[in-house]
Motif scaffolding. Sequence first.
Motif, PDB file in Angstrom:
ATOM      1  N   VAL A 331       0.823  -1.205   0.000  1.00  0.00           N
ATOM      2  CA  VAL A 331       0.000   0.000   0.000  1.00  0.00           C
ATOM      3  C   VAL A 331       0.861   1.261   0.000  1.00  0.00           C
ATOM      4  CG1 VAL A 331      -1.583   1.377   1.401  1.00  0.00           C
ATOM      5  CG2 VAL A 331      -2.041  -1.044   1.017  1.00  0.00           C
ATOM      6  N   MET A 332       1.882   1.285   0.846  1.00  0.00           N
ATOM      7  CA  MET A 332       2.712   2.484   0.933  1.00  0.00           C
ATOM      8  C   MET A 332       3.499   2.722  -0.349  1.00  0.00           C
ATOM      9  SD  MET A 332       3.978   2.259   4.890  1.00  0.00           S
ATOM     10  CE  MET A 332       4.742   3.860   4.906  1.00  0.00           C
ATOM     11  N   SER A 333       3.911   1.636  -1.036  1.00  0.00           N
ATOM     12  CA  SER A 333       4.638   1.800  -2.292  1.00  0.00           C
ATOM     13  C   SER A 333       3.744   2.394  -3.364  1.00  0.00           C
ATOM     14  CB  SER A 333       5.204   0.459  -2.766  1.00  0.00           C
ATOM     15  OG  SER A 333       4.183  -0.412  -3.186  1.00  0.00           O
ATOM     16  N   SER A 334       2.436   2.197  -3.246  1.00  0.00           N
ATOM     17  CA  SER A 334       1.496   2.804  -4.189  1.00  0.00           C
ATOM     18  C   SER A 334       1.156   4.233  -3.790  1.00  0.00           C
ATOM     19  CB  SER A 334       0.197   1.975  -4.248  1.00  0.00           C
ATOM     20  OG  SER A 334       0.441   0.664  -4.654  1.00  0.00           O
ATOM     21  N   ALA A 335       0.901   4.442  -2.500  1.00  0.00           N
ATOM     22  CA  ALA A 335       0.457   5.749  -2.031  1.00  0.00           C
ATOM     23  C   ALA A 335       1.528   6.814  -2.221  1.00  0.00           C
ATOM     24  CB  ALA A 335       0.053   5.654  -0.557  1.00  0.00           C
ATOM     25  N   ASP A 336       2.782   6.521  -1.843  1.00  0.00           N
ATOM     26  CA  ASP A 336       3.816   7.551  -1.968  1.00  0.00           C
ATOM     27  C   ASP A 336       4.064   7.910  -3.429  1.00  0.00           C
ATOM     28  OD1 ASP A 336       5.276   5.352  -2.848  1.00  0.00           O
ATOM     29  OD2 ASP A 336       6.567   5.246  -1.091  1.00  0.00           O
ATOM     30  N   SER A 337       3.967   6.928  -4.325  1.00  0.00           N
ATOM     31  CA  SER A 337       4.176   7.193  -5.756  1.00  0.00           C
ATOM     32  C   SER A 337       3.110   8.124  -6.310  1.00  0.00           C
ATOM     33  CB  SER A 337       4.172   5.876  -6.538  1.00  0.00           C
ATOM     34  OG  SER A 337       5.209   5.031  -6.119  1.00  0.00           O
ATOM     35  N   SER A 338       1.857   7.871  -5.953  1.00  0.00           N
ATOM     36  CA  SER A 338       0.756   8.705  -6.443  1.00  0.00           C
ATOM     37  C   SER A 338       0.837  10.124  -5.891  1.00  0.00           C
ATOM     38  CB  SER A 338      -0.588   8.078  -6.051  1.00  0.00           C
ATOM     39  OG  SER A 338      -0.741   6.814  -6.642  1.00  0.00           O
ATOM     40  N   ILE A 339       1.178  10.234  -4.618  1.00  0.00           N
ATOM     41  CA  ILE A 339       1.295  11.550  -3.994  1.00  0.00           C
ATOM     42  C   ILE A 339       2.376  12.365  -4.682  1.00  0.00           C
ATOM     43  CG2 ILE A 339       1.985  12.746  -1.878  1.00  0.00           C
ATOM     44  CD1 ILE A 339       0.658  10.411  -0.314  1.00  0.00           C
ATOM     45  N   LEU A 340       3.550  11.765  -4.880  1.00  0.00           N
ATOM     46  CA  LEU A 340       4.662  12.478  -5.509  1.00  0.00           C
ATOM     47  C   LEU A 340       4.358  12.816  -6.963  1.00  0.00           C
ATOM     48  CD1 LEU A 340       7.563  13.538  -5.246  1.00  0.00           C
ATOM     49  CD2 LEU A 340       8.361  11.294  -6.015  1.00  0.00           C
ATOM     50  N   ALA A 341       3.687  11.923  -7.674  1.00  0.00           N
ATOM     51  CA  ALA A 341       3.375  12.158  -9.094  1.00  0.00           C
ATOM     52  C   ALA A 341       2.503  13.387  -9.271  1.00  0.00           C
ATOM     53  CB  ALA A 341       2.694  10.928  -9.687  1.00  0.00           C
ATOM     54  N   SER A 342       1.427  13.481  -8.509  1.00  0.00           N
ATOM     55  CA  SER A 342       0.531  14.632  -8.634  1.00  0.00           C
ATOM     56  C   SER A 342       1.221  15.927  -8.235  1.00  0.00           C
ATOM     57  CB  SER A 342      -0.718  14.431  -7.770  1.00  0.00           C
ATOM     58  OG  SER A 342      -1.613  13.537  -8.380  1.00  0.00           O
ATOM     59  N   ALA A 343       2.007  15.876  -7.155  1.00  0.00           N
ATOM     60  CA  ALA A 343       2.711  17.077  -6.706  1.00  0.00           C
ATOM     61  C   ALA A 343       3.718  17.539  -7.749  1.00  0.00           C
ATOM     62  CB  ALA A 343       3.403  16.805  -5.370  1.00  0.00           C
ATOM     63  N   THR A 344       4.382  16.607  -8.425  1.00  0.00           N
ATOM     64  CA  THR A 344       5.359  16.953  -9.454  1.00  0.00           C
ATOM     65  C   THR A 344       4.695  17.597 -10.655  1.00  0.00           C
ATOM     66  OG1 THR A 344       6.791  15.123  -8.762  1.00  0.00           O
ATOM     67  CG2 THR A 344       7.178  16.062 -10.941  1.00  0.00           C
ATOM     68  N   VAL A 345       3.593  17.008 -11.113  1.00  0.00           N
ATOM     69  CA  VAL A 345       2.876  17.560 -12.266  1.00  0.00           C
ATOM     70  C   VAL A 345       2.376  18.967 -11.959  1.00  0.00           C
ATOM     71  CG1 VAL A 345       0.805  17.325 -13.700  1.00  0.00           C
ATOM     72  CG2 VAL A 345       2.236  15.332 -13.238  1.00  0.00           C
ATOM     73  N   PHE A 346       1.835  19.165 -10.759  1.00  0.00           N
ATOM     74  CA  PHE A 346       1.363  20.499 -10.406  1.00  0.00           C
ATOM     75  C   PHE A 346       2.526  21.492 -10.371  1.00  0.00           C
ATOM     76  CE2 PHE A 346       0.631  23.871  -7.318  1.00  0.00           C
ATOM     77  CZ  PHE A 346      -0.529  24.436  -7.833  1.00  0.00           C
ATOM     78  N   SER A 347       3.627  21.108  -9.752  1.00  0.00           N
ATOM     79  CA  SER A 347       4.768  22.022  -9.616  1.00  0.00           C
ATOM     80  C   SER A 347       5.337  22.422 -10.964  1.00  0.00           C
ATOM     81  CB  SER A 347       5.865  21.361  -8.777  1.00  0.00           C
ATOM     82  OG  SER A 347       5.379  20.992  -7.511  1.00  0.00           O
ATOM     83  N   ASN A 348       5.512  21.442 -11.859  1.00  0.00           N
ATOM     84  CA  ASN A 348       6.180  21.703 -13.131  1.00  0.00           C
ATOM     85  C   ASN A 348       5.232  22.219 -14.212  1.00  0.00           C
ATOM     86  OD1 ASN A 348       8.673  21.335 -14.909  1.00  0.00           O
ATOM     87  ND2 ASN A 348       7.176  20.106 -16.007  1.00  0.00           N
ATOM     88  N   ASN A 349       4.097  21.541 -14.400  1.00  0.00           N
ATOM     89  CA  ASN A 349       3.239  21.844 -15.542  1.00  0.00           C
ATOM     90  C   ASN A 349       2.168  22.891 -15.266  1.00  0.00           C
ATOM     91  OD1 ASN A 349       3.946  18.623 -15.763  1.00  0.00           O
ATOM     92  ND2 ASN A 349       4.098  19.692 -17.723  1.00  0.00           N
ATOM     93  N   ILE A 350       1.798  23.049 -14.018  1.00  0.00           N
ATOM     94  CA  ILE A 350       0.796  24.077 -13.683  1.00  0.00           C
ATOM     95  C   ILE A 350       1.489  25.307 -13.111  1.00  0.00           C
ATOM     96  CG2 ILE A 350      -1.295  24.603 -12.401  1.00  0.00           C
ATOM     97  CD1 ILE A 350      -1.658  22.421 -14.499  1.00  0.00           C
ATOM     98  N   TYR A 351       2.230  25.118 -12.011  1.00  0.00           N
ATOM     99  CA  TYR A 351       2.820  26.280 -11.339  1.00  0.00           C
ATOM    100  C   TYR A 351       3.904  26.927 -12.182  1.00  0.00           C
ATOM    101  CZ  TYR A 351       4.701  29.201  -7.622  1.00  0.00           C
ATOM    102  OH  TYR A 351       5.114  30.281  -6.889  1.00  0.00           O
ATOM    103  N   LYS A 352       4.892  26.142 -12.613  1.00  0.00           N
ATOM    104  CA  LYS A 352       6.012  26.730 -13.337  1.00  0.00           C
ATOM    105  C   LYS A 352       5.625  27.138 -14.759  1.00  0.00           C
ATOM    106  CE  LYS A 352      10.786  26.110 -14.778  1.00  0.00           C
ATOM    107  NZ  LYS A 352      10.568  26.628 -16.141  1.00  0.00           N
ATOM    108  N   ASN A 353       5.014  26.230 -15.494  1.00  0.00           N
ATOM    109  CA  ASN A 353       4.750  26.507 -16.907  1.00  0.00           C
ATOM    110  C   ASN A 353       3.598  27.478 -17.137  1.00  0.00           C
ATOM    111  OD1 ASN A 353       6.800  24.744 -17.354  1.00  0.00           O
ATOM    112  ND2 ASN A 353       5.563  23.138 -18.295  1.00  0.00           N
TER     113      ASN A 353
END
Length: 567
Positions: A331-353
């Motif tokens: 469960v934790m290997s799935s949860a941490d991956s999903s959390i980081l993925a969404s945060a990365t997309v928001f940081s790079n593609n929404i906030y920065k771009n």
Amino acid sequence: MAVDIPGVISVIVFYIAILAVGIWAGRKSAKSTSAVEAFLANRDMGLVVSLFTLTATMVGGAFINGTAEIIATSGLLWTVAPVGYCIGMFIGGMVYAPKMRRAGYVTMFDPFQEVYGVRVGALMCVPQFMGDVFWTAAVLSALGSTISIIMDVNNTLSIIISAVIAIVYTFLGGLWSVAYTDVVQLICIGVGLVIACPFAVHSPAVDFSTLSSDWVGQVTSADIGRYLDLFALVGLGGIPWQTYFQRILACRNARNARLASCVAAIMCLAFAIPPAIIGMAGKAADWNSTAYPGPLPMSKDDYSLILPLALNYLCPRAVAIVGIGTLSAAVMSSADSSILASATVFSNNIYKNAIRPKASDRELVWVLRTGVVVVGVLGTLIAISVRSIYGLYVMCSDLMYVVLFPQFTSVLFIKGTNPYGGLAGFFISLPLRILSGEPLVHMPALIRYPFYDEELGQGFPFRTIAMLSGFLAIVVLSRLTHVAYHRGWLSPRCDFLGFFSRTESPKLHGMEGFGENNDKTAASPDTLGEEMGDLTEGIHDEVKVKSNGDHAEPLLTEKGAIHNKIA
């Protein structure tokens, strides 16, 4: 049943160990102000770690529990997820991963914004955000149910503790922490399931002779459309996920990305064998001869927890405790991956771009960390308060296949794709999927295809029809708008997205009009070497340009360098 104190202590020890590994692995990222360090582990992830973290990303709580459940309820033929994921990762590794890694993208949505522009590209992030949040909630909810069954610990408390652990080490270390904890978690999953398997199979309550051929299952003529649709969903729909490409883009080179994905595909298939065997043992068990307190025969809801039930009532107590550590790891290997993925997309593609193109690396790192907390808390709240989480996740997963797969394939491989075609595909495939209904979330089917069944729903491959309709719309509308614009049928004022005014400048894009090669790295020495069998392995700073209105700005590129060179 009283709280199992030894079990609780063992789980606490396991959580502390995972947290310690996460903090240790992320010690460099915690001090670094480099966005690439936090997003992609500085693109320095070795083959072994890449292989383990890719496998752990797929082999999550839903993968393990779902494999046991489906083989117990529907048989081997309907256990399509392990085979589908294996095929999808092979396709991803051979076709998509090398192209993405050679281009030096930061997220899988960079090519969307490169081709469609910032605004339309940002729209394509929506299914990903929804899928990740509901996926996080679904796996946390499943973990809470599992722990409550085996150790009689409060469901809400177990969800909160698990989420806090995952959020803390992801917050501190970014992808390095997630990747190294994935290695530990995958080892725990493998060891735990292998230990539990023989005990479940040799339990006095299990008699495999009662199964006859039930364990194989059957696919009738009326099921063929539904079966093929499900296979395509799992195989192709598993490709356009940021959790997968985050690891691909963190590999040191395209060759490692390809190899890690293909080997991880085989490992995913291997990790499905123990839960499948335990699921069959649960199917063959005489539950009247066990301490199982629930009503018999088991209901469909009970079978969704067949794996933790088998661990608890068919295995010795010590093995059950090891098993809960296994499920917690999954469960934790799935949860941490999903959390980081969404945060990365928001940081790079929404906030920065889209919001702050001139944001510094330090600022992006803190936006990422804030996103980790927000996504983690949101997933936790949904896991605690919503009961039909799995249905919502299934619906979002469908959107990844129906909406994002044709879009992703088009922007990477189909020359001349433009945002007008992309919007047409989005607003054709999305309504087609929604109007087809979804029983898991009580959504009525307003479109009824052939072989529709009131109880089972659509018997036709409706997801694939919606996906192909979107694909066709992208290609046809992209071509039509190109022809109409260049033949003067449409006024330049109709180009409300500014696409043609941007792409018509040879100086800016090195191309003229529709049908030219958009791969900015196609002529680089490294790319040629990769395409000739990876004979050359150089270090090359890839160049990408994102378009924003009438001007171009350099995207965050490999090793954090910013170049103004346009290939």
